[in-house]
Design a protein around this motif. Sequence first.
Motif, PDB file in Angstrom:
ATOM      1  N   PHE A 169       0.819  -1.207   0.000  1.00 55.34           N
ATOM      2  CA  PHE A 169       0.000   0.000   0.000  1.00 55.34           C
ATOM      3  C   PHE A 169       0.856   1.262   0.000  1.00 55.34           C
ATOM      4  O   PHE A 169       0.499   2.269  -0.611  1.00 55.34           O
ATOM      5  N   PHE A 170       1.987   1.187   0.689  1.00 57.65           N
ATOM      6  CA  PHE A 170       2.782   2.393   0.878  1.00 57.65           C
ATOM      7  C   PHE A 170       3.551   2.799  -0.382  1.00 57.65           C
ATOM      8  O   PHE A 170       4.170   3.853  -0.415  1.00 57.65           O
ATOM      9  N   ARG A 171       3.518   1.954  -1.402  1.00 58.50           N
ATOM     10  CA  ARG A 171       4.130   2.336  -2.675  1.00 58.50           C
ATOM     11  C   ARG A 171       3.231   3.283  -3.451  1.00 58.50           C
ATOM     12  O   ARG A 171       3.667   3.902  -4.417  1.00 58.50           O
ATOM     13  N   ASP A 172       1.983   3.377  -3.036  1.00 60.64           N
ATOM     14  CA  ASP A 172       0.980   4.213  -3.716  1.00 60.64           C
ATOM     15  C   ASP A 172       0.892   5.563  -3.013  1.00 60.64           C
ATOM     16  O   ASP A 172       0.486   5.645  -1.855  1.00 60.64           O
ATOM     17  N   ALA A 173       1.269   6.623  -3.711  1.00 60.96           N
ATOM     18  CA  ALA A 173       1.224   7.969  -3.128  1.00 60.96           C
ATOM     19  C   ALA A 173      -0.206   8.358  -2.752  1.00 60.96           C
ATOM     20  O   ALA A 173      -0.430   9.053  -1.748  1.00 60.96           O
ATOM     21  N   GLY A 174      -1.174   7.911  -3.561  1.00 64.73           N
ATOM     22  CA  GLY A 174      -2.572   8.211  -3.257  1.00 64.73           C
ATOM     23  C   GLY A 174      -3.009   7.567  -1.953  1.00 64.73           C
ATOM     24  O   GLY A 174      -3.750   8.170  -1.165  1.00 64.73           O
ATOM     25  N   PHE A 175      -2.544   6.332  -1.708  1.00 63.39           N
ATOM     26  CA  PHE A 175      -2.866   5.657  -0.450  1.00 63.39           C
ATOM     27  C   PHE A 175      -2.265   6.404   0.734  1.00 63.39           C
ATOM     28  O   PHE A 175      -2.922   6.591   1.767  1.00 63.39           O
ATOM     29  N   ARG A 176      -1.010   6.809   0.608  1.00 65.59           N
ATOM     30  CA  ARG A 176      -0.356   7.500   1.718  1.00 65.59           C
ATOM     31  C   ARG A 176      -1.069   8.808   2.054  1.00 65.59           C
ATOM     32  O   ARG A 176      -1.242   9.151   3.223  1.00 65.59           O
ATOM     33  N   LYS A 177      -1.518   9.504   1.031  1.00 62.77           N
ATOM     34  CA  LYS A 177      -2.238  10.757   1.261  1.00 62.77           C
ATOM     35  C   LYS A 177      -3.570  10.498   1.950  1.00 62.77           C
ATOM     36  O   LYS A 177      -3.945  11.182   2.908  1.00 62.77           O
ATOM     37  N   GLN A 178      -4.290   9.458   1.466  1.00 59.91           N
ATOM     38  CA  GLN A 178      -5.584   9.146   2.063  1.00 59.91           C
ATOM     39  C   GLN A 178      -5.422   8.645   3.494  1.00 59.91           C
ATOM     40  O   GLN A 178      -6.217   8.961   4.382  1.00 59.91           O
ATOM     41  N   LEU A 179      -4.362   7.876   3.732  1.00 59.71           N
ATOM     42  CA  LEU A 179      -4.094   7.377   5.072  1.00 59.71           C
ATOM     43  C   LEU A 179      -3.892   8.533   6.046  1.00 59.71           C
ATOM     44  O   LEU A 179      -4.460   8.553   7.144  1.00 59.71           O
ATOM     45  N   SER A 180      -3.103   9.502   5.634  1.00 57.97           N
ATOM     46  CA  SER A 180      -2.841  10.662   6.491  1.00 57.97           C
ATOM     47  C   SER A 180      -4.122  11.432   6.780  1.00 57.97           C
ATOM     48  O   SER A 180      -4.370  11.847   7.918  1.00 57.97           O
ATOM     49  N   GLU A 181      -4.950  11.609   5.759  1.00 60.02           N
ATOM     50  CA  GLU A 181      -6.202  12.355   5.947  1.00 60.02           C
ATOM     51  C   GLU A 181      -7.157  11.609   6.881  1.00 60.02           C
ATOM     52  O   GLU A 181      -7.806  12.216   7.738  1.00 60.02           O
ATOM     53  N   THR A 182      -7.232  10.288   6.713  1.00 51.02           N
ATOM     54  CA  THR A 182      -8.128   9.492   7.561  1.00 51.02           C
ATOM     55  C   THR A 182      -7.689   9.531   9.017  1.00 51.02           C
ATOM     56  O   THR A 182      -8.502   9.735   9.928  1.00 51.02           O
ATOM     57  N   VAL A 183      -6.401   9.341   9.242  1.00 52.91           N
ATOM     58  CA  VAL A 183      -5.888   9.357  10.612  1.00 52.91           C
ATOM     59  C   VAL A 183      -6.064  10.734  11.239  1.00 52.91           C
ATOM     60  O   VAL A 183      -6.445  10.849  12.414  1.00 52.91           O
ATOM     61  N   THR A 184      -5.832  11.785  10.460  1.00 55.29           N
ATOM     62  CA  THR A 184      -6.021  13.139  10.986  1.00 55.29           C
ATOM     63  C   THR A 184      -7.468  13.359  11.406  1.00 55.29           C
ATOM     64  O   THR A 184      -7.738  13.938  12.470  1.00 55.29           O
ATOM     65  N   SER A 185      -8.403  12.891  10.594  1.00 53.16           N
ATOM     66  CA  SER A 185      -9.829  13.028  10.938  1.00 53.16           C
ATOM     67  C   SER A 185     -10.157  12.272  12.222  1.00 53.16           C
ATOM     68  O   SER A 185     -10.906  12.763  13.073  1.00 53.16           O
ATOM     69  N   LEU A 186      -9.598  11.073  12.362  1.00 56.01           N
ATOM     70  CA  LEU A 186      -9.845  10.284  13.565  1.00 56.01           C
ATOM     71  C   LEU A 186      -9.280  10.977  14.806  1.00 56.01           C
ATOM     72  O   LEU A 186      -9.943  11.051  15.850  1.00 56.01           O
ATOM     73  N   LEU A 187      -8.076  11.489  14.688  1.00 56.31           N
ATOM     74  CA  LEU A 187      -7.441  12.141  15.835  1.00 56.31           C
ATOM     75  C   LEU A 187      -8.172  13.425  16.228  1.00 56.31           C
ATOM     76  O   LEU A 187      -8.238  13.765  17.416  1.00 56.31           O
ATOM     77  N   GLU A 188      -8.698  14.128  15.255  1.00 55.90           N
ATOM     78  CA  GLU A 188      -9.477  15.333  15.558  1.00 55.90           C
ATOM     79  C   GLU A 188     -10.726  14.999  16.360  1.00 55.90           C
ATOM     80  O   GLU A 188     -11.209  15.819  17.143  1.00 55.90           O
ATOM     81  N   CYS A 189     -11.236  13.782  16.176  1.00 53.45           N
ATOM     82  CA  CYS A 189     -12.409  13.321  16.933  1.00 53.45           C
ATOM     83  C   CYS A 189     -12.006  12.598  18.223  1.00 53.45           C
ATOM     84  O   CYS A 189     -12.848  11.978  18.870  1.00 53.45           O
ATOM     85  N   ARG A 190     -10.721  12.677  18.588  1.00 53.43           N
ATOM     86  CA  ARG A 190     -10.186  12.009  19.783  1.00 53.43           C
ATOM     87  C   ARG A 190     -10.351  10.493  19.710  1.00 53.43           C
ATOM     88  O   ARG A 190     -10.516   9.825  20.742  1.00 53.43           O
ATOM     89  N   VAL A 191     -10.336   9.937  18.506  1.00 56.46           N
ATOM     90  CA  VAL A 191     -10.395   8.484  18.313  1.00 56.46           C
ATOM     91  C   VAL A 191      -8.967   7.956  18.255  1.00 56.46           C
ATOM     92  O   VAL A 191      -8.085   8.594  17.656  1.00 56.46           O
ATOM     93  N   ILE A 192      -8.716   6.812  18.856  1.00 55.04           N
ATOM     94  CA  ILE A 192      -7.385   6.196  18.827  1.00 55.04           C
ATOM     95  C   ILE A 192      -7.321   5.202  17.673  1.00 55.04           C
ATOM     96  O   ILE A 192      -7.989   4.158  17.706  1.00 55.04           O
ATOM     97  N   PRO A 193      -6.537   5.480  16.623  1.00 49.83           N
ATOM     98  CA  PRO A 193      -6.393   4.523  15.518  1.00 49.83           C
ATOM     99  C   PRO A 193      -5.517   3.347  15.956  1.00 49.83           C
ATOM    100  O   PRO A 193      -4.470   3.536  16.570  1.00 49.83           O
ATOM    101  N   ILE A 194      -5.951   2.136  15.649  1.00 48.00           N
ATOM    102  CA  ILE A 194      -5.192   0.937  15.983  1.00 48.00           C
ATOM    103  C   ILE A 194      -4.788   0.240  14.688  1.00 48.00           C
ATOM    104  O   ILE A 194      -5.642  -0.228  13.933  1.00 48.00           O
ATOM    105  N   PHE A 195      -3.474   0.192  14.435  1.00 47.99           N
ATOM    106  CA  PHE A 195      -2.947  -0.399  13.210  1.00 47.99           C
ATOM    107  C   PHE A 195      -2.440  -1.812  13.461  1.00 47.99           C
ATOM    108  O   PHE A 195      -1.972  -2.148  14.543  1.00 47.99           O
TER     109      PHE A 195
END
Length: 434
Positions: A169-195
């Motif tokens: 997944f990390f070879r895809d720049a689009g995935f990395r961008k979407q991953l960052s946006e998703t995690v940022t949204s979760l953190l803004e809601c005080r949600v703990i992402p579990i990878f």
Amino acid sequence: MKTMEVLQNGFAKIAKTKIYEKPLSNGTTNHLNLIAETEDLSNINMDPSRTFVNKVKRLVVKVGTAVVTRSDGRLALGRLGALCEQLKELNLQGYEVILVTSGAVGLGRQRLRYRRLANSSFSDLQKPQGDLDGKACAAVGQSSLMALYDTMFSQLDVTSSQLLVNDGFFRDAGFRKQLSETVTSLLECRVIPIFNENDAVSTRKAPYEDSTGIFWDNDSLAGLLALELKADLLVLLSDVEGLYSGPPSDPNSKLIHTYINEKHQKEVTFGDKSRLGRGGMTAKVCAAVGAANAGIPVIIISGYATDNIIRVLQGEKIGTVFHKDAHLWKSLKEETAHEMAVAARNSSRRLQALKSEERREILLAVADALEKNQKLIRLENDADIADALEAGYDKSLISRLTLKPEKVSSLAKSVRVLADMEEPIGQILKRTEV
């Protein structure tokens, strides 16, 4: 008058506030006392090599299989509960917390073994039992592991989320961008992402491979996520206190508080890999060095203690720190008890060579420092007492080690008495004629 102590751990300081409820004539409460009694504790227990934690806002915490599970392969519920409570506390204080967890394969293997046993006939049990498919174990264990995290966090009024990734997944720049946006949204809601790595469908086999063909190195995944998500700190939880100069079971091995690649790369001798997971200390060091070189500080600490993550963010000198500027910290030196004793003897001789008035000024300064730093001295003493209790020392020895306020005050008083004594050197106290 009621007193309540509140610990407020911001990004730049730790403050302890004594709240006094003092009713006024109109029955209201005077909140001015809150401000007057707030005490900055930022540097009370902070080691000079750990001041960088003051700037931490976003951190990635990685917990391995050896911490998540017990020696018999079952889940270590007590350690998991303590981990969740620490992350909840950090989440409450405003930190952005990201968790990388292992344990799915181990948990799934345990459940599938039970299922196979329940479905086997007596004749089936007489036949050799083959290994369970690792990917099937991962598929079964992942849902069980997340259900457990969800239950624990829910009891603490915290929301968690699951994100499964593969290396491709990390070879895809689009995935990395979407991953960052998703995690940022979760953190803004005080949600703990579990990878976790999605081992059930992973196709990677080499160079990390076993009989089931699963590659499982969440240490490198944690380092990669810390870099992609621009974390300020990476914390790797281990089943030992940190990185040792040799196998932790070797009594001659020493804990390395600060890892300097140029110094320790050839000196460190690694022990066995993780008893259950895929990484072990070798994988942790590789991930830590990579992240540190990219500018992200890393600390390897024990995941068995119930408050180590909190202590890391308070700047305590625990575990092993990896930092890109560590080689510039000239003041850092690992001293043995013998080296400290030699230094104390040499300092004593230098003190003897000074003039009487110079010695007096130094001793008075020592007495003042004892009283001024009494709170810090007692905090360090409490840590020593805890280590002594954990090591099983005799109660009489621990009692002698304990420093009470009156003992520190008495010591300072004795030093002042010593400073005010007349110069004994050169004086004839008694003559005897033979």
